[in-house]
Enzyme design. Structure first.
Site, PDB file in Angstrom:
ATOM      1  N   LYS A 172       0.006   4.542  -0.230  1.00 53.94           N
ATOM      2  CA  LYS A 172      -0.491   5.720   0.397  1.00 53.94           C
ATOM      3  C   LYS A 172      -0.403   6.599  -0.444  1.00 53.94           C
ATOM      4  CE  LYS A 172       0.072   3.021   4.902  1.00 53.94           C
ATOM      5  NZ  LYS A 172      -0.152   3.145   6.228  1.00 53.94           N
ATOM      6  N   SER A 175       3.779  -2.445  10.266  1.00 53.48           N
ATOM      7  CA  SER A 175       5.389  -2.518  10.320  1.00 53.48           C
ATOM      8  C   SER A 175       5.812  -3.659   9.875  1.00 53.48           C
ATOM      9  CB  SER A 175       5.735  -1.962  12.035  1.00 53.48           C
ATOM     10  OG  SER A 175       5.227  -0.794  12.317  1.00 53.48           O
ATOM     11  N   GLU A 193      -6.717   4.850   8.050  1.00 56.59           N
ATOM     12  CA  GLU A 193      -6.164   6.171   7.781  1.00 56.59           C
ATOM     13  C   GLU A 193      -7.495   6.552   7.389  1.00 56.59           C
ATOM     14  OE1 GLU A 193      -2.713   5.567   5.609  1.00 56.59           O
ATOM     15  OE2 GLU A 193      -1.699   4.933   7.446  1.00 56.59           O
ATOM     16  N   GLY A 206       2.876   1.946  10.882  1.00 56.46           N
ATOM     17  CA  GLY A 206       3.792   3.111  10.754  1.00 56.46           C
ATOM     18  C   GLY A 206       4.581   3.426  11.791  1.00 56.46           C
ATOM     19  N   ASN A 233       0.741  -1.226  -0.127  1.00 56.05           N
ATOM     20  CA  ASN A 233       0.059   0.087   0.065  1.00 56.05           C
ATOM     21  C   ASN A 233       0.695   1.101   0.073  1.00 56.05           C
ATOM     22  OD1 ASN A 233      -1.734   2.011   0.490  1.00 56.05           O
ATOM     23  ND2 ASN A 233      -2.435   1.536   2.638  1.00 56.05           N
ATOM     24  N   HIS A 288      -9.297   1.363   5.502  1.00 57.20           N
ATOM     25  CA  HIS A 288      -8.250   1.382   5.977  1.00 57.20           C
ATOM     26  C   HIS A 288      -8.248   2.354   7.173  1.00 57.20           C
ATOM     27  CE1 HIS A 288      -4.233   2.434   6.561  1.00 57.20           C
ATOM     28  NE2 HIS A 288      -3.791   1.357   6.089  1.00 57.20           N
ATOM     29  N   GLU A 322      -5.141  -4.969  10.428  1.00 54.90           N
ATOM     30  CA  GLU A 322      -4.413  -4.077  10.700  1.00 54.90           C
ATOM     31  C   GLU A 322      -4.460  -3.363  12.270  1.00 54.90           C
ATOM     32  OE1 GLU A 322      -2.249  -2.726   6.699  1.00 54.90           O
ATOM     33  OE2 GLU A 322      -3.812  -1.259   7.206  1.00 54.90           O
TER      34      GLU A 322
HETATM   35  P1  13P Z   1       3.187   0.240   7.629  1.00 58.46           P
HETATM   36  O1  13P Z   1       3.701  -1.086   6.971  1.00 58.46           O
HETATM   37  O2  13P Z   1       3.971   1.401   7.496  1.00 58.46           O
HETATM   38  O3  13P Z   1       3.169   0.145   9.149  1.00 58.46           O
HETATM   39  O4  13P Z   1       1.800   0.497   7.184  1.00 58.46           O
HETATM   40  C1  13P Z   1       0.855  -0.411   7.321  1.00 58.46           C
HETATM   41  C2  13P Z   1      -0.341  -0.224   6.438  1.00 58.46           C
HETATM   42  O5  13P Z   1      -1.286   0.598   6.824  1.00 58.46           O
HETATM   43  C3  13P Z   1      -0.729  -0.744   5.250  1.00 58.46           C
HETATM   44  O6  13P Z   1      -1.937  -0.290   4.797  1.00 58.46           O
END
Ligand code: 13P
Length: 261
Positions: free
Chosen positions: A15, A221, A105, A181, A13, A103, A175
């Site tokens: 983003k 992560s 976010e 992150g 992803n 997601h 997740e």
């Molecule tokens: P990270 O791998 O940067 O922690 O992000 C995970 C994520 O949100 C994938 O959709």
């Protein structure tokens, strides 16, 4: 991952990173490194920003690549006066395979509810896209001891009125928000424990066959250094990777998770 019926997926992803010119370089480099053996073992998919999708499609088509691609979002609506939205019909025209929905976010910054997520899952199915549904708890919820209840209620909300033949083909991404992150990866056992709860819930809502078929990914992560232990869990069928997937070399190492020490 021990279930032979479920092929692992490694999903990157991106983003809001990587513009379309960078995307072209990324896909070319990744495709150059990946071999038939890699694709035989693991499905590889990327979630670029909308502005990259046409460029990605062009390379994937021209070179008959086995990399697939998804959209990071989808509108619940088919067309009309929804400024800034992208419909499932538009994504289907670009031969997008997956729609990432729910997601954390999007839930946090765009106030998406389980009802919105459910409407988008229906839109994805309507337009022949595979929904990749992201669920997971915040740190507060986990510390309060409600991680399972919270995550399963997001699952139930996302799947409301979705028929079983679609659910088996869908993908669930667990997740935990506190692991995204932050460098704070859930333990392989945490990932397994929640994945089994998700699978049991799907078995109770639908059937054991559907639960055995659906692929459940872990996200938060993930990197080359921790992916193998996560993938060795029997109910974890892949990973949804953010930061580490922005580097093609690291993404390929993750795709080659069985070869990691
Ligand atoms: P990270 O791998 O940067 O922690 O992000 C995970 C994520 O949100 C994938 O959709």
């Amino acid at each position: 991952m021990t279930n032979e019926n479920r092929k692992p997926i490694m999903a990157g992803n991106w983003k809001m990173n990587i513009n379309h010119l960078e995307a072209i370089a990324y896909v070319n480099k990744t495709a150059y490194m990946l071999t038939e053996k890699d694709y035989d073992r693991t499905d590889v998919t990327i979630f670029p920003p909308f502005t990259d999708l046409r460029s990605v499609q062009t390379i994937v088509d021209a070179d008959h690549l086995q990399i697939t691609y998804g959209a990071q979002e989808i509108s619940a609506f088919d067309s009309g006066a929804y400024t800034g939205e992208i419909s499932g019909a538009m994504l289907n025209k670009l031969r997008v395979k997956y729609a990432l929905i729910g997601h954390s976010e999007r839930r946090a910054y765009h106030h998406e509810t389980d009802e919105n997520v459910n409407a988008k899952v229906k839109a994805a199915i309507k337009h022949d896209l595979i929904p990749m549904i992201a669920i997971g708890e915040t740190l507060e919820v986990r510390q309060a001891g409600n991680a399972v209840e919270h995550t399963l209620s997001q699952l139930v909300g996302a799947l409301k009125d979705i028929r079983s033949n679609y659910v088996g083909n869908a993908v669930i991404a667990y997740e935990p928000v506190w692991a995204i992150g932050t460098g704070e990866v859930a333990t392989p056992q945490d990932a397994q424990d929640m994945s089994i709860k998700i699978r049991e819930k799907i078995a109770s809502l639908y059937s054991k066959e559907v639960a055995d078929k659906i692929r459940i990914l872990y996200g938060g992560s993930v990197k080359a250094g921790n992916v193998k232990a996560i993938m060795e869990q029997p109910d974890v069928d892949g990973a949804l990777i953010g930061g580490a997937a922005l580097d093609p070399d690291e993404f390929v190492r993750i795709i080659r998770w069985p070869d990691q020490p």
